[in-house]
Design a protein around this motif. Structure first.
Motif, PDB file in Angstrom:
ATOM      1  N   PRO A   1     -27.833  13.108  23.691  1.00 48.39           N
ATOM      2  CA  PRO A   1     -26.981  12.240  24.520  1.00 48.39           C
ATOM      3  C   PRO A   1     -25.557  12.796  24.577  1.00 48.39           C
TER       4      PRO A   1
ATOM      5  N   THR B   1     -22.192   9.799  21.169  1.00 48.60           N
ATOM      6  CA  THR B   1     -22.950   9.057  20.160  1.00 48.60           C
ATOM      7  C   THR B   1     -22.516   7.596  20.097  1.00 48.60           C
TER       8      THR B   1
ATOM      9  N   SER C   1     -26.051  -1.205  29.508  1.00 51.49           N
ATOM     10  CA  SER C   1     -27.373  -0.675  29.196  1.00 51.49           C
ATOM     11  C   SER C   1     -28.187  -0.399  30.454  1.00 51.49           C
TER      12      SER C   1
ATOM     13  N   TYR D   1     -21.041   4.973  29.196  1.00 55.07           N
ATOM     14  CA  TYR D   1     -20.196   5.143  28.019  1.00 55.07           C
ATOM     15  C   TYR D   1     -18.755   4.980  28.472  1.00 55.07           C
TER      16      TYR D   1
ATOM     17  N   ASN E   1     -34.951   4.904  30.786  1.00 50.55           N
ATOM     18  CA  ASN E   1     -33.870   4.690  29.829  1.00 50.55           C
ATOM     19  C   ASN E   1     -33.620   5.976  29.030  1.00 50.55           C
TER      20      ASN E   1
ATOM     21  N   LEU F   1     -31.892   6.626  26.442  1.00 53.05           N
ATOM     22  CA  LEU F   1     -31.920   6.496  24.977  1.00 53.05           C
ATOM     23  C   LEU F   1     -33.343   6.270  24.467  1.00 53.05           C
ATOM     24  N   GLU F   2     -34.173   5.598  25.271  1.00 50.79           N
ATOM     25  CA  GLU F   2     -35.578   5.431  24.883  1.00 50.79           C
ATOM     26  C   GLU F   2     -36.276   6.791  24.882  1.00 50.79           C
TER      27      GLU F   2
ATOM     28  N   THR G   1     -34.808   9.736  24.557  1.00 53.33           N
ATOM     29  CA  THR G   1     -34.238  10.509  23.448  1.00 53.33           C
ATOM     30  C   THR G   1     -34.957  10.167  22.144  1.00 53.33           C
ATOM     31  N   ALA G   2     -35.193   8.871  21.923  1.00 51.32           N
ATOM     32  CA  ALA G   2     -35.852   8.430  20.685  1.00 51.32           C
ATOM     33  C   ALA G   2     -37.310   8.888  20.645  1.00 51.32           C
TER      34      ALA G   2
END
Ligand code: ZN
Length: 281
Positions: free
Chosen positions: A155, A158, A164, A184, A271, A273-274, A276-277
């Motif tokens: 990302p 951080t 969102s 961000y 998403n 971040l989803e 990325t995870a």
């Protein structure tokens, strides 16, 4: 829970004897979420999939497994939808498997945003449609390569996002739009780096996204960086994860300095971040 289907029990169409296995890590997916699928077997050269009218390419990882991620569009119809997977073998044969996946409703956050008078023109439906149509065309191609399967996504920042993914936004009381990425809150002039290796496919000024860079990471994954103050890359530039693409800004339909970071898979905004995870697992 992983459900493992043998092709012997699920195929239709042209089939050859094989021990290929399709692992579908879900039976239900909520609107806006991402599902992971792994296809393993001898002599597989390519795997493609289709879900909710979107096309996917499953790239191979270092272990020879074909790993795919499918996205559920935020506004898709809840209910059962067919996930189709087509497996291509090196002798030219193909196998087809499918599974019905239940799409569940997501309660997305709702927010109201007031735009100042000088930005109200950016609520014009034609302006919104034209920009989305341009992007829709750019995020559809399934080019080769997928270094991101090994490297994951980094990302741009951080810190916790200020807005969102999927938020339903009501601008000036009535115009409704979905948030295709995350925001961000960052002061103007901060360097913005590519989240993974790729090729720049857009670097231009857009009415809503402002100064914008879109990177093709291969196999249907794209990442976009919006509202920049300056762009440092051109269309066709090869970039590596961490390369600076430009600087944060407040251009386009933006009411304060921030970076809008968005990712698309198979033509679907997902998403960041989803994803990325999921890739960090
Ligand atoms: Zn945003």
């Amino acid at each position: 829970m992983f459900l493992i289907f043998s092709l012997a029990s699920l195929f239709s169409g042209t089939v050859q004897a094989s021990d290929a296995q399709v692992e579908i890590g879900f039976r239900r997916l909520a609107q806006g979420n991402i599902g992971m699928i792994t296809v393993v077997g001898e002599d597989i050269v390519k795997v493609r999939a289709a879900f909710l009218d979107n096309q996917y390419l499953f790239p191979p990882n270092d272990d020879g497994e074909f790993v795919g991620f499918i996205g559920v569009p935020m506004a898709s119809e809840p209910g059962f939808h067919r996930l189709s997977i087509l497996i291509f073998y090196n002798d030219g044969s193909q196998e087809y498997v499918w599974e019905n996946i239940q799409v569940l409703r997501t309660r997305f956050l709702r927010t109201s945003i007031s735009l100042p008078a000088d930005l109200k023109g950016l609520l014009d439906e034609d302006v919104i449609y034209e920009e989305l149509a341009l992007l829709d065309a750019k995020i559809k191609p399934l080019s080769d390569g997928a270094n991101w399967l090994q490297t994951g996504l980094v990302p741009p920042f951080t810190k916790i996002p200020s807005d969102s993914f999927g938020t339903i936004r009501f601008f000036n009381g009535d115009i409704m739009q979905r948030h295709t990425g995350i925001d961000y809150s960052i002061s103007v002039g901060t360097p913005v780096a590519a989240a993974a290796d790729g090729v720049v496919v857009l670097s231009q000024s857009l009415p809503i996204r402002g100064e914008y860079v879109l990177v093709d990471h291969g196999s249907g994954l794209y990442s976009g960086y919006a509202h920049l103050s300056e762009r440092l890359v051109e269309v066709g530039d090869m970039v590596q994860a961490g390369d600076v693409l430009g600087s944060t800004g407040n251009t386009g339909r933006s009411t304060g300095p921030h970076l809008h970071w968005e990712t698309a898979l198979g033509g679907v905004w997902v998403n960041p971040l989803e994803l990325t995870a999921l890739l960090a697992r």
